[in-house]
Design a protein around this motif. Sequence first.
Motif, mmCIF file in Angstrom:
data_model
loop_
_atom_site.group_PDB
_atom_site.id
_atom_site.type_symbol
_atom_site.label_atom_id
_atom_site.label_comp_id
_atom_site.label_asym_id
_atom_site.label_seq_id
_atom_site.Cartn_x
_atom_site.Cartn_y
_atom_site.Cartn_z
ATOM 1 N N GLU A 112 0.780 -1.130 -0.123
ATOM 2 C CA GLU A 112 0.056 0.036 0.161
ATOM 3 C C GLU A 112 0.782 1.184 -0.143
ATOM 4 N N HIS A 158 2.529 1.349 -3.553
ATOM 5 C CA HIS A 158 1.631 2.069 -4.580
ATOM 6 C C HIS A 158 1.123 3.694 -4.257
ATOM 7 N N THR A 159 1.102 4.122 -2.859
ATOM 8 C CA THR A 159 0.821 5.579 -2.769
ATOM 9 C C THR A 159 2.031 6.143 -3.189
ATOM 10 N N LYS A 204 1.855 6.545 -6.949
ATOM 11 C CA LYS A 204 0.965 7.394 -7.414
ATOM 12 C C LYS A 204 1.238 8.660 -7.004
ATOM 13 N N HIS A 263 -6.304 -7.646 -0.084
ATOM 14 C CA HIS A 263 -7.775 -7.730 -0.778
ATOM 15 C C HIS A 263 -8.281 -9.238 -0.027
ATOM 16 N N ASN A 300 -5.377 -6.618 -7.711
ATOM 17 C CA ASN A 300 -6.365 -6.488 -8.888
ATOM 18 C C ASN A 300 -6.069 -5.442 -9.843
ATOM 19 N N THR A 301 -6.762 -5.185 -10.700
ATOM 20 C CA THR A 301 -6.341 -4.101 -11.803
ATOM 21 C C THR A 301 -6.055 -2.858 -11.374
ATOM 22 N N SER A 302 -6.792 -2.498 -10.311
ATOM 23 C CA SER A 302 -6.374 -0.995 -9.586
ATOM 24 C C SER A 302 -5.043 -1.099 -8.988
ATOM 25 N N ASP A 303 -4.490 -1.965 -8.585
ATOM 26 C CA ASP A 303 -3.200 -2.054 -7.987
ATOM 27 C C ASP A 303 -1.800 -2.209 -8.920
ATOM 28 N N LEU A 304 -2.136 -1.993 -10.191
ATOM 29 C CA LEU A 304 -1.108 -1.824 -11.065
ATOM 30 C C LEU A 304 -0.091 -0.818 -10.739
ATOM 31 N N THR A 350 2.081 2.045 -12.065
ATOM 32 C CA THR A 350 2.341 2.739 -13.240
ATOM 33 C C THR A 350 3.348 3.891 -12.963
ATOM 34 N N ASN A 401 -4.418 -9.999 -16.211
ATOM 35 C CA ASN A 401 -4.293 -8.638 -16.413
ATOM 36 C C ASN A 401 -2.919 -8.564 -17.170
#
Length: 256
Positions: free
Chosen positions: A40, A43-44, A47, A65, A71-75, A77, A100
């Motif tokens: 987490e 990812h933050t 982002k 989860h 899931n797809t929102s955890d990619l 980028t 994915n």
Amino acid sequence: MRKRITSLLLTLAMLLSLLPAMGVTASAAEPVWETVNTFEELHTAVKNKQKYIQLGRDIDTSSLHDGLAMNTSDLLTFENQDFVLDLNGKTLHLKMKIANPCFMQVVDGSLTIKDNSTAKTGAITGFFGAVKGGWQDHLIFVGRNGSLTLEDGTFSVEGDPFSDVLDAVFTIDGNVTIKNGVKLSQPEFDDSGYGRDLDGYGYALRAELDKGSTGKVIIEGGEFDGWVQLTGSQAENGSIQINGGTFKKGVQVLLQ
């Protein structure tokens, strides 16, 4: 004589007065690392476009989860700026149970992955739990105008029910540089065509560089445990440059 001594003392005083400012300038040049201990937090940080990110401990996404993993929102980028990820001797294990295309992608920006630890044991591993025949999923994807530099670390990918359609690193018209402290591992390969050509699925490194693109693949070293396929153009400066590396399976270069 007295004037000369006074002049020397004034010069010395001026030099001493500059030392604090010089110290501030030097420290300001040092990168400020964002240390992350959970997925987490990682990812933050990505982002929020934190430039320098360092792993503080091993991270495993299997328990995300309530055990469903990513899931797809955890990619992850990496886009629109330069990023540096320090593995710091730790392992980042990315697991996904749904279909994915990738775990990490670099788009319109750059990502450098290194390992500043003494042991150099840093790694990123990926596991796809819903691999479908004919799909080509990737641990790391580099898109057009993206740039990936791997300086250190081991990068591997597996899947269920099979792994031979997966790539460790894949780029379309992006820039990829592999240096000596890197290992890419994807030893499984599905040759769906003629045995003499690498026209199947599953590569340690795969690149598709269009003739009109500015993408490049530069291999300065590293170990490749798996097939490597690079498609590029006969540009004057070379869209594909292989200056070193150990290839356990083989490498195929296709020039347009």
